[in-house]
Design a protein around this motif. Sequence first.
Motif, PDB file in Angstrom:
ATOM      1  N   ARG A   1       0.865  -1.192   0.000  1.00 28.88           N
ATOM      2  CA  ARG A   1       0.000   0.000   0.000  1.00 28.88           C
ATOM      3  C   ARG A   1       0.896   1.234   0.000  1.00 28.88           C
ATOM      4  O   ARG A   1       1.921   1.262   0.699  1.00 28.88           O
TER       5      ARG A   1
ATOM      6  N   TRP B   1       2.047  -7.541   7.823  1.00 30.18           N
ATOM      7  CA  TRP B   1       0.709  -7.677   7.229  1.00 30.18           C
ATOM      8  C   TRP B   1       0.222  -9.123   7.338  1.00 30.18           C
ATOM      9  O   TRP B   1      -0.917  -9.379   7.731  1.00 30.18           O
TER      10      TRP B   1
ATOM     11  N   ARG C   1      -3.102 -10.244   9.323  1.00 31.72           N
ATOM     12  CA  ARG C   1      -4.230 -10.826   8.586  1.00 31.72           C
ATOM     13  C   ARG C   1      -4.554 -12.208   9.170  1.00 31.72           C
ATOM     14  O   ARG C   1      -5.714 -12.570   9.325  1.00 31.72           O
TER      15      ARG C   1
ATOM     16  N   CYS D   1     -10.827  -7.990   0.132  1.00 29.44           N
ATOM     17  CA  CYS D   1     -11.548  -7.731   1.375  1.00 29.44           C
ATOM     18  C   CYS D   1     -11.902  -9.045   2.084  1.00 29.44           C
ATOM     19  O   CYS D   1     -12.706  -9.826   1.565  1.00 29.44           O
TER      20      CYS D   1
HETATM   21  C1  HEM Z   1     -20.065  -3.897   1.325  1.00 36.43           C
HETATM   22  C2  HEM Z   1     -19.103  -3.897   2.197  1.00 36.43           C
HETATM   23  C3  HEM Z   1     -17.630  -3.888   1.864  1.00 36.43           C
HETATM   24  C4  HEM Z   1     -16.989  -3.566   0.702  1.00 36.43           C
HETATM   25  C5  HEM Z   1     -17.600  -3.118  -0.618  1.00 36.43           C
HETATM   26  C6  HEM Z   1     -15.570  -3.718   0.938  1.00 36.43           C
HETATM   27  C7  HEM Z   1     -14.584  -3.505  -0.016  1.00 36.43           C
HETATM   28  C8  HEM Z   1     -13.224  -3.613   0.215  1.00 36.43           C
HETATM   29  C9  HEM Z   1     -12.206  -3.355  -0.770  1.00 36.43           C
HETATM   30  C10 HEM Z   1     -12.453  -2.913  -2.206  1.00 36.43           C
HETATM   31  C11 HEM Z   1     -10.997  -3.568  -0.183  1.00 36.43           C
HETATM   32  C12 HEM Z   1      -9.620  -3.368  -0.820  1.00 36.43           C
HETATM   33  C13 HEM Z   1      -9.259  -4.475  -1.783  1.00 36.43           C
HETATM   34  C14 HEM Z   1      -7.944  -4.233  -2.484  1.00 36.43           C
HETATM   35  O1  HEM Z   1      -7.208  -3.354  -2.097  1.00 36.43           O
HETATM   36  O2  HEM Z   1      -7.648  -4.920  -3.454  1.00 36.43           O
HETATM   37  C15 HEM Z   1     -11.244  -3.950   1.191  1.00 36.43           C
HETATM   38  C16 HEM Z   1     -10.264  -4.255   2.099  1.00 36.43           C
HETATM   39  C17 HEM Z   1     -10.526  -4.641   3.393  1.00 36.43           C
HETATM   40  N1  HEM Z   1     -11.762  -4.818   3.978  1.00 36.43           N
HETATM   41 FE1  HEM Z   1     -13.564  -4.568   3.084  1.00 36.43          FE
HETATM   42  N2  HEM Z   1     -15.376  -4.131   2.220  1.00 36.43           N
HETATM   43  C18 HEM Z   1     -16.607  -4.265   2.829  1.00 36.43           C
HETATM   44  C19 HEM Z   1     -16.854  -4.696   4.116  1.00 36.43           C
HETATM   45  C20 HEM Z   1     -15.897  -5.093   5.014  1.00 36.43           C
HETATM   46  C21 HEM Z   1     -16.162  -5.635   6.319  1.00 36.43           C
HETATM   47  C22 HEM Z   1     -17.558  -5.912   6.873  1.00 36.43           C
HETATM   48  C23 HEM Z   1     -14.949  -5.843   6.918  1.00 36.43           C
HETATM   49  C24 HEM Z   1     -14.624  -6.382   8.290  1.00 36.43           C
HETATM   50  C25 HEM Z   1     -15.427  -6.855   9.153  1.00 36.43           C
HETATM   51  C26 HEM Z   1     -13.920  -5.443   5.973  1.00 36.43           C
HETATM   52  C27 HEM Z   1     -12.562  -5.509   6.207  1.00 36.43           C
HETATM   53  C28 HEM Z   1     -11.580  -5.212   5.278  1.00 36.43           C
HETATM   54  C29 HEM Z   1     -10.153  -5.299   5.557  1.00 36.43           C
HETATM   55  C30 HEM Z   1      -9.520  -5.688   6.892  1.00 36.43           C
HETATM   56  C31 HEM Z   1      -9.488  -4.947   4.366  1.00 36.43           C
HETATM   57  C32 HEM Z   1      -7.992  -4.855   4.124  1.00 36.43           C
HETATM   58  C33 HEM Z   1      -7.412  -6.132   3.535  1.00 36.43           C
HETATM   59  C34 HEM Z   1      -5.914  -6.068   3.322  1.00 36.43           C
HETATM   60  O3  HEM Z   1      -5.372  -5.006   3.073  1.00 36.43           O
HETATM   61  O4  HEM Z   1      -5.284  -7.126   3.415  1.00 36.43           O
HETATM   62  N3  HEM Z   1     -14.534  -5.003   4.831  1.00 36.43           N
HETATM   63  N4  HEM Z   1     -12.620  -3.982   1.398  1.00 36.43           N
END
Ligand code: HEM
Length: 541
Positions: free
Chosen positions: A136, A161, A165, A483
């Motif tokens: 990032r 990371w 994770r 995600c």
């Molecule tokens: C409709 C709901 C949600 C959408 C559209 C969404 C979408 C995303 C997207 C687009 C990313 C980044 C992906 C990338 O960089 O390639 C992300 C990362 C992440 N999301 Fe979500 N998310 C949602 C709900 C949630 C929920 C409910 C949680 C936790 C309970 C969550 C936890 C995370 C975490 C921890 C990351 C970081 C992953 C990483 O960097 O390894 N998200 N999300």
Amino acid sequence: MAYLPYLLFIKPIFGTTLTLLIILALTRNFLYPQLYANLPPTLLSLITFVPLAIYFFFHTIFKSSAALPPGPLSIPIFGNWFQVGNDLNHCLLASMAQKYGPVFLLKLGSKNLTVVSDPELATQVLHTQGVEFGSRPRNVVFDIFTGNGQDMVFTVYGEHWRKMRRIMTLPFFTNKVVHQYSNMWEEEMEMVVNDLKKDEKVKTKGIVIRKRLQLMLYNIMYRMMFDAKFESQEDPLFIEATKFNSERSRLAQSFEYNYGDFIPLLRPFLRGYLNKCRDLQLRRLAFFNKYYVEKRREIMAANGEKHKISCAIDHIIDAQMKGEISEENVLYIVENINVAAIETTLWSMEWAIAELVNHPAIQHKIRQEISHVLKGEPVTESNLHELPYLQATVKETLRLHTPIPLLVPHMNLGEAKLGGFTIPKESKVIVNAWWLANNPKWWKNPEEFRPERFLEEERDTDAVAGGKVDFRYLPFGMGRRSCPGIILALPILGLIIAKLVTNFEMKTPLGTDKIDVSGKGGQFSLHIANHSTVAFSPIMV
Ligand code: HEM
């Protein structure tokens, strides 16, 4: 190698010349015009334009020989900043992709921004070269909100990371967690339904539904995280938590600080803004610690050996006590869940409800599917898979109104290759997920809200974070940094839509006939511009 003389000699020489010329133009026109009074105008024009022409000539030649992606011509120090401005939203970047191609490069001050707008190249960034592009980018404001990468969402790809994770997966992101908590989710949703039924005004005048759903989602996440909940929207801790989080979102999502982030020379002007961020973050983490994390530590200590892990933060504290992560990491996990989990899911609910109000026929079809398939049984997490039209409605919402339209930015730590071009090391790499899902080249009438597409021409397209992936549809990203919350978000969205549609006809308030579904974007988000007021008219059974 041909790029080396350009980098070492030509670029600095002409960069300096250009800066001198800007000073010359300023002194000539505004400050000391008398100094130039005796020079012939042709000579002045020559010394102004010849070095500029040479600069741009070499810039173009050497840029192409280093095979950098195409993009608008940039100027020293500022890059393309004056051309593109601060608000690099998904629509602007989609229109630039039509001009410059599926991968293009912008220079934003000292930073490189690579924009990817094609499914093949998205596969490269997120999957095939997932390690190379799995970091990032740093940003002056996010450095404050993440304690320089002590969190998980914004940290670079590497050992820290991976550990974070892994530690977060067990308490948050498994099927076991979903089964353990789905009854609680439904209980919180039933309370929303009951509150809406109790209030007569809601039937005709309507309410701003976001507020009640916000309380529901905070309760869902805080019960999973801390085994704690808020009594009502007036609960002082709820007011404080939402204030802290929305101020954090406002400061982090604003385009206001880009100038100082892009151009180090201007950073001193950001001092006030950064101090505001530091002050907020200190108070916000202290709040999470005092009212939630410390309380769980006390309960765990009082139970001693007999303590049974009963919520997510117990797992995380346990990992800290085993020496796997630090006390600060525990707090940054709480911070990440507060920003990543709640608002994204809330925005998606607001969009879904707004579209359903504007499409009563779709509400009717969901209702019919539920009654036809479940024959009077209630919708639960375990029977959601039997309701394809409901699921298609969730998918269509996330396609048309992708809540994180550019994903969270990626970065390549070392120089990398993409689509035959060289991506300079430490470039911010953005995948325009919204455009992949809304480009008329790949989707039939993409501007229409039509869940049927996912049962007809797009029936094989799923929002998955692994396995067989359609790279035109990536609302949750894909691959290593995708995600992990998808496992919670999809059933929560399906359940709330089902509960609302089976209990109410959702309508515009008396005297209006459409809900405004226009959007507003921040650095990473796309949300509904005006929170909808919706009338909920109970369905008599
Ligand atoms: C409709 C709901 C949600 C959408 C559209 C969404 C979408 C995303 C997207 C687009 C990313 C980044 C992906 C990338 O960089 O390639 C992300 C990362 C992440 N999301 Fe979500 N998310 C949602 C709900 C949630 C929920 C409910 C949680 C936790 C309970 C969550 C936890 C995370 C975490 C921890 C990351 C970081 C992953 C990483 O960097 O390894 N998200 N999300």
